[in-house]
Design an enzyme around this catalytic site. Structure first.
Site, PDB file in Angstrom:
ATOM      1  N   THR A 108     -51.233 107.363  47.587  1.00 53.77           N
ATOM      2  CA  THR A 108     -51.842 106.450  46.598  1.00 53.77           C
ATOM      3  C   THR A 108     -50.927 106.370  45.403  1.00 53.77           C
ATOM      4  OG1 THR A 108     -54.079 106.844  47.280  1.00 53.77           O
ATOM      5  CG2 THR A 108     -53.825 105.883  45.146  1.00 53.77           C
ATOM      6  N   THR A 124     -63.164 120.437  47.042  1.00 60.06           N
ATOM      7  CA  THR A 124     -64.184 121.496  46.961  1.00 60.06           C
ATOM      8  C   THR A 124     -64.210 122.136  45.582  1.00 60.06           C
ATOM      9  OG1 THR A 124     -62.569 123.027  47.873  1.00 60.06           O
ATOM     10  CG2 THR A 124     -64.146 122.078  49.380  1.00 60.06           C
ATOM     11  N   THR A 159     -54.873 110.538  38.479  1.00 64.65           N
ATOM     12  CA  THR A 159     -55.679 111.493  39.265  1.00 64.65           C
ATOM     13  C   THR A 159     -55.032 112.871  39.110  1.00 64.65           C
ATOM     14  OG1 THR A 159     -54.481 110.888  41.304  1.00 64.65           O
ATOM     15  CG2 THR A 159     -56.605 109.818  40.909  1.00 64.65           C
ATOM     16  N   ASN A 167     -53.495 121.048  46.924  1.00 68.35           N
ATOM     17  CA  ASN A 167     -54.097 120.292  48.017  1.00 68.35           C
ATOM     18  C   ASN A 167     -55.008 121.070  48.943  1.00 68.35           C
ATOM     19  OD1 ASN A 167     -53.246 117.481  47.745  1.00 68.35           O
ATOM     20  ND2 ASN A 167     -51.215 118.435  47.647  1.00 68.35           N
ATOM     21  N   GLU A 188     -46.770 116.061  43.385  1.00 65.28           N
ATOM     22  CA  GLU A 188     -47.603 117.261  43.321  1.00 65.28           C
ATOM     23  C   GLU A 188     -46.785 118.523  43.589  1.00 65.28           C
ATOM     24  OE1 GLU A 188     -51.954 115.328  44.410  1.00 65.28           O
ATOM     25  OE2 GLU A 188     -50.803 116.289  45.987  1.00 65.28           O
ATOM     26  N   LYS A 246     -49.616 105.055  38.513  1.00 69.22           N
ATOM     27  CA  LYS A 246     -50.073 106.415  38.779  1.00 69.22           C
ATOM     28  C   LYS A 246     -49.597 106.820  40.154  1.00 69.22           C
ATOM     29  CE  LYS A 246     -53.217 107.886  40.950  1.00 69.22           C
ATOM     30  NZ  LYS A 246     -53.419 108.427  42.369  1.00 69.22           N
TER      31      LYS A 246
END
Lengths: 424, 424
Positions: free
Chosen positions: B209, B424, B158, B419, B295, B188
């Site tokens: 996740t 959006t 992702t 994030n 991230e 992942k």
């Protein structure tokens, strides 16, 4: 006006040279001497962190003695910013006591009559010499009114962008006698904010460096004031969370002068409920000032959870929602990524049946009985709610009696900038 | 090679059009048919979040049936990225089962022979039509070797910036017969990473996740494989934390083909210890790949705590340190603001005596027996340690037998950018 709004108090602020910036960093709040001891209470609540600053260690010792009746109600609070005097061992405790003793000799009370409080960088020796050198000037400038209160509020700031203060006032008639009760406060807090303030009576309940110093002219003894203060904190400071890192220095201290006169306020009476309600409302105002000024915050959000098995279950779920970086970033980005809110609540260690769960954002139901309301994502009211200064989130998790609410703030790039370079 | 490194497995990846980006998003890992049932185990662990994705609900049902002996070991795992099929109610479960059934008919096994797994945005209906349309091509391209493994690893990403895979191999002689055991995996994980994977046998122990799919040609039955997998996860995935928000979709699935031959591996034997050790080491490699690719992460840190009253007490303290935004920002800024580390540990709800506490950063003691080591702040080794790719933090909290370690990553402005604009 703030801490000198109630009758019987003076305050001052000074620059002792603790902050490298050269801004004000030393504050004194003092109760006038000579008032009746039975009506002049003192209450204190502190961080539930296992690592506590030296002033918290000293404060807990004062509190225990006050509640045991072996120490007269303290006369003053000495606060410094720029150094938290935490993780400083026995020397830190001795340093805090030395500052209190020097202050006490200027005020004409015993050394135990002053309570210390510190905020700032952790693990650096307190510059006792600088503080003691500044004390005579600080004591000499004690005064009442807007200027004194503003000087006091400015001297306790760290990363705060604005000073914080509040006041409340009400009239009541008790035993046929009318009187006006006044409450005033100054506070600080912007980062390391996730108060879980312990109780003097029970194990830790809900902690940051947030400091709040409250004065009142209500006549109330320490035991009753302690109880009222814990109730007020549970409904206010314990409900805000900037960065989920309870501080070693969180402190709320309330001093009552009794100068309003009349019958003392005791637990179990309407007068007690009125006082506690006014205190809680004022503390909620201060807590809201803290979250709005959270480090890097541009907007805040309120999560209200109901239908939980207990208030404590709902509180745990609220705490996960306000502390999730993913929820905080979504609020920052005005992104109605509601799955992050529901799954954050799911991390509280409290089971709930998702088929009974629903989430509303600004009145728009986005998740109903465990399934997405797909058309909600194009509802213009959702976009408006996500762009507001305070985003309202309402999560129902079942049919139980438990409910709670908490306030969080968004996570911005500015938070990282502020905190990646705080001591260097 | 990764999941097709062990004998008896094929894998493939495809683009079903689930991800708006048009990148690969569908992955299939299949065990060859026809192997001896007693040696072909399957193990699964899932998130401890109260809100779980539909694939987790289905997976737990498969696991219960396998461990109860009412379902043959599953033949395959079907994974999609781009949609987590979570918070989707009963329709989500039906959608996951429909995809499994369609896959099973292509592989020639019963519908319960396929386990589903999904990652991506929460609260959107799974695009079942797109997935089913892509399945024939996905099944037809099942293969072995580098290309197949790379296609599989890419299709489960992702926000990952790099695909993640690992493998292990060892030789052993059991009962006079020598054999080679191979283990392979893809994984992942980058955000929503704080795995607390539950146990099939005990209440939830430690969750993101993060997804990991492991294959092995070891001959091992499901019950023993489940136990080995839980031990391996506790020593690996449960020890990394990017953003302290356990996902609703965390999943680790291990499939054993038994193709290495020989006596099945059973709990209580040296062969079991060897296998569990190799599995844990490989999972630790994958967990480290996940935290390094957290991230926005630019650097990682390892907190090791010892001297606690129990391993669980030390684990709770480690969890507070790796999840504190203030610690993470200090690491990002290369700022030896160690008070944040000590106070984070103090928030675990576990009391410790600070006069027994010491903290070392990269071998430099900055805090000793509850007091700051002031000269440490100018030690050049401290600056070097704070600038490293992995900052080592060692906290001693007393003289107890409890110890734990965890890996965290820094918090950068890039995390906020990623994030604040995910859906959006």
């Amino acid at each position: 006006m703030a801490v000198t709004f109630p009758l019987g108090f003076t305050a001052s602020g000074a620059t002792a040279g603790i902050k490298p910036s050269g801004k004000p960093d030393l504050c004194l709040i003092a109760r006038d001497g000579g008032t009746d001891g039975g009506a002049t209470g003192c209450a204190m609540v502190f961080t539930a962190n296992a690592v506590t600053g030296a002033p918290v260690i000293v404060g807990k010792k004062r509190r225990a003695a006050v509640l045991a009746g072996t120490l007269a109600t303290p006369r003053a609070v000495l606060i410094n910013a720029g150094n938290s005097n935490a993780a400083t061992g026995q020397q830190g405790v001795a340093d805090a006591e030395a500052c209190c003793a020097a202050t006490a000799s200027l005020l004409g009370c015993g050394p135990d009559g002053v309570v210390p409080s510190s905020t700032g960088v952790i693990g650096r020796p307190l510059p006792v010499g600088k503080i003691i050198a500044a004390l005579p000037g600080l004591a000499a400038s004690l005064g009442r009114g807007e200027a004194a209160d503003a000087a006091a509020a400015a001297a306790i700031m760290t990363t705060d962008t604005v000073p914080k203060s509040a006041r409340a006032e009400y009239r009541e008639t008790v035993g046929g006698v009318s009187r006006t009760i006044r409450i005033g406060a100054i506070a600080k807090g912007s980062g390391m904010i996730a108060p879980r303030l312990e109780s003097a009576f029970a194990p830790p309940a809900a902690s940051a460096t947030m400091l709040a110093f409250v004065t009142t002219d209500a006549p109330i003894a320490s035991m009753d004031l302690q109880r009222a203060t814990e109730t007020a904190c549970s409904g206010s400071f314990d409900r805000v969370n900037v960065d989920n890192h309870p501080s070693c220095s969180d402190t709320v201290i309330v001093l009552a002068s009794g100068a309003a006169g009349g019958t003392p306020i005791v637990h179990g009476t309407e007068a007690y409920e009125r006082f506690t309600g006014a205190l809680r409302t004022m503390c909620e105002d201060l807590a809201r000032q803290i979250i709005v000024d959270g480090e890097g915050a541009t907007r805040i959000f309120k999560i209200a959870i109901r239908g939980a098995s207990s208030d404590e279950a709902a509180r745990k779920m609220c705490a996960e929602v306000v502390s999730s970086p993913l929820v905080k970033c979504a609020i920052h980005g005005r992104d109605p990524n509601w799955g992050r809110i529901v799954t954050a609540a799911g991390n509280a260690g409290v089971w709930f049946d998702t088929s009974e769960a629903s989430l509303t954002i600004g009145g728009v139901e986005v998740y109903r009985a465990g399934v997405p309301v797909t058309e909600a994502l194009t509802d213009p009211r959702l976009k408006t709610a996500m762009a507001g200064k305070e985003v309202p989130l309402e999560l129902v998790v079942g049919r139980g009696p438990g409910a709670w609410w908490m306030l969080g703030c968004d996570l911005s790039k500015e938070y990282v900038v502020i905190n990646a370079e705080y001591t260097t």
